[in-house]
Design a protein around this motif. Structure first.
Motif, PDB file in Angstrom:
ATOM      1  N   GLU A 117      21.268  14.436  14.703  1.00 24.39           N
ATOM      2  CA  GLU A 117      22.630  13.768  14.774  1.00 24.39           C
ATOM      3  C   GLU A 117      23.170  13.590  13.403  1.00 24.39           C
ATOM      4  O   GLU A 117      22.333  12.969  12.691  1.00 24.39           O
ATOM      5  N   VAL A 118      24.142  13.991  13.240  1.00 19.96           N
ATOM      6  CA  VAL A 118      24.877  13.472  11.704  1.00 19.96           C
ATOM      7  C   VAL A 118      26.138  12.907  11.774  1.00 19.96           C
ATOM      8  O   VAL A 118      27.075  13.584  12.471  1.00 19.96           O
ATOM      9  N   THR A 119      26.368  11.997  11.312  1.00 18.49           N
ATOM     10  CA  THR A 119      27.880  11.355  11.101  1.00 18.49           C
ATOM     11  C   THR A 119      28.071  10.970   9.498  1.00 18.49           C
ATOM     12  O   THR A 119      27.116  10.822   8.897  1.00 18.49           O
ATOM     13  N   ALA A 120      29.420  11.329   9.434  1.00 19.67           N
ATOM     14  CA  ALA A 120      29.730  11.010   7.938  1.00 19.67           C
ATOM     15  C   ALA A 120      31.183  10.204   7.709  1.00 19.67           C
ATOM     16  O   ALA A 120      31.985  10.618   8.735  1.00 19.67           O
ATOM     17  N   VAL A 155      21.896  10.138   9.059  1.00 24.81           N
ATOM     18  CA  VAL A 155      21.341  11.391   9.947  1.00 24.81           C
ATOM     19  C   VAL A 155      20.154  10.828  10.822  1.00 24.81           C
ATOM     20  O   VAL A 155      19.254   9.985  10.288  1.00 24.81           O
ATOM     21  N   ARG A 156      20.019  11.634  11.848  1.00 22.80           N
ATOM     22  CA  ARG A 156      18.795  11.254  12.716  1.00 22.80           C
ATOM     23  C   ARG A 156      18.209  12.523  12.752  1.00 22.80           C
ATOM     24  O   ARG A 156      18.734  13.684  13.310  1.00 22.80           O
ATOM     25  N   VAL A 157      16.866  12.568  12.647  1.00 20.07           N
ATOM     26  CA  VAL A 157      15.808  13.622  12.482  1.00 20.07           C
ATOM     27  C   VAL A 157      14.970  13.689  13.666  1.00 20.07           C
ATOM     28  O   VAL A 157      14.167  12.715  13.705  1.00 20.07           O
ATOM     29  N   PRO A 158      14.945  14.697  14.422  1.00 19.18           N
ATOM     30  CA  PRO A 158      13.879  14.913  15.589  1.00 19.18           C
ATOM     31  C   PRO A 158      12.517  15.174  15.103  1.00 19.18           C
ATOM     32  O   PRO A 158      12.362  15.835  14.084  1.00 19.18           O
ATOM     33  N   ALA A 159      11.659  15.190  15.784  1.00 14.40           N
ATOM     34  CA  ALA A 159      10.222  15.373  15.510  1.00 14.40           C
ATOM     35  C   ALA A 159      10.006  16.989  15.458  1.00 14.40           C
ATOM     36  O   ALA A 159      10.767  17.878  16.082  1.00 14.40           O
ATOM     37  N   GLY A 160       9.496  17.318  14.621  1.00 12.05           N
ATOM     38  CA  GLY A 160       8.989  18.769  13.931  1.00 12.05           C
ATOM     39  C   GLY A 160      10.108  19.254  13.129  1.00 12.05           C
ATOM     40  O   GLY A 160       9.922  20.570  12.666  1.00 12.05           O
ATOM     41  N   VAL A 161      11.002  18.599  12.661  1.00  9.65           N
ATOM     42  CA  VAL A 161      12.257  18.944  11.805  1.00  9.65           C
ATOM     43  C   VAL A 161      12.167  18.529  10.444  1.00  9.65           C
ATOM     44  O   VAL A 161      11.755  17.325  10.351  1.00  9.65           O
ATOM     45  N   ARG A 162      12.019  19.451   9.514  1.00  9.72           N
ATOM     46  CA  ARG A 162      12.152  18.829   8.111  1.00  9.72           C
ATOM     47  C   ARG A 162      13.408  18.478   7.643  1.00  9.72           C
ATOM     48  O   ARG A 162      14.552  19.178   7.941  1.00  9.72           O
TER      49      ARG A 162
END
Length: 256
Positions: free
Chosen positions: A56-59, A118-125
């Motif tokens: 998820e990305v918010t700006a 930014v919200r980063v899920p597992a396994g994502v660079r």
């Protein structure tokens, strides 16, 4: 005749501060092994992990004199993952540009700042690139690359991290020490503090001009010992770690 005096009291009016408008929001599932990249120009970039499978990305855009509406937030997807960038208008070309072609526009006429969450899920660079503003990765689930020009960098997480700035400090706490190639953390005006797992094995080169170099790891020193430079091996050596600044101290910290 009796005169009645009328007294007018000037009462302060309560004016609610405008709420920050969420100017952009994107979310989607990202598979393990993909990259989520944010490219900003002015404003803070802050990323952290999410417990779900969706990124998820918010700006949010703010300006004092410019027009935030003309700053476009673009999302581009390819085989490697997703890139989201802040695109400032340019008088040099009227043609649509891509994130890959560059995000810099005519910022002298538009002081809009874009703050990314930014919200980063597992396994994502996670990759965060900025020019004027801090870049932060908090409790990230994987590897990260962070860079800015005028701003601090702070990153922590389960993976490894590469970081570079010019005017700012770097603080990095890594959960693994199995990087490939040379892991570089560099700045010019600012200190560097790196925390690595206690069992890490690597070769380190650390240097500063105006500052000192310290380490909690036992190091087998190569060459002459200097207060502002260090070259040696930790835990038998192996992977290369390069820490460089000009004005600031360098600290290598042993994690848990």
């Amino acid at each position: 005749m009796r005169l009645t005096s009328l007294v007018l009291l000037a009462l302060p009016l309560a004016v609610a501060a405008p709420l920050a408008a969420q100017d952009f929001r994107w979310h989607a599932a990202l598979a393990s092994g993909k990259t989520l990249e944010i490219r900003g120009i002015s404003g803070r970039i802050h990323a952290t992990r999410t417990s779900g499978t969706e990124a998820e990305v918010t700006a949010t855009k703010r300006a004092d004199r410019g027009d935030p509406r003309v700053v476009e937030i673009k999302m581009e997807e390819d085989a490697d993952g997703v890139t989201i960038c802040a695109m400032y208008p340019s008088r040099r070309t009227a043609q649509p540009r891509t994130c890959e072609e560059g995000t810099r526009g005519d910022m002298k006429e538009n002081d809009t700042e874009v703050a990314f969450e930014v919200r980063v899920p597992a396994g994502v660079r996670f990759v965060g690139t900025n020019v004027n503003g801090d870049v932060e990765g908090e409790d990230l689930p994987g590897d990260a690359i962070l860079s800015t020009v005028n701003g601090d960098i702070a990153v922590s997480g389960a993976g490894t991290a590469r970081a570079t700035t010019v005017n700012g400090s770097i603080k990095a706490r890594m959960g693994r020490a199995d990087w490939t190639g040379t892991l570089r953390l560099t700045t010019v005006n600012g200190g560097i503090k790196v925390t690595l797992p206690a069992e890490a094995a690597f070769t380190v080169e650390a240097s500063t001009v105006n500052g000192s170099v310290g380490s909690e790891f036992p190091i087998t020193v190569q060459g002459r010992m200097k207060p502002n430079a260090l070259r040696g091996t930790v835990g038998g050596g192996g992977r290369a770690l390069d820490l460089t600044t000009v004005n600031g101290s360098i600290d290598l910290v042993k994690g848990s």
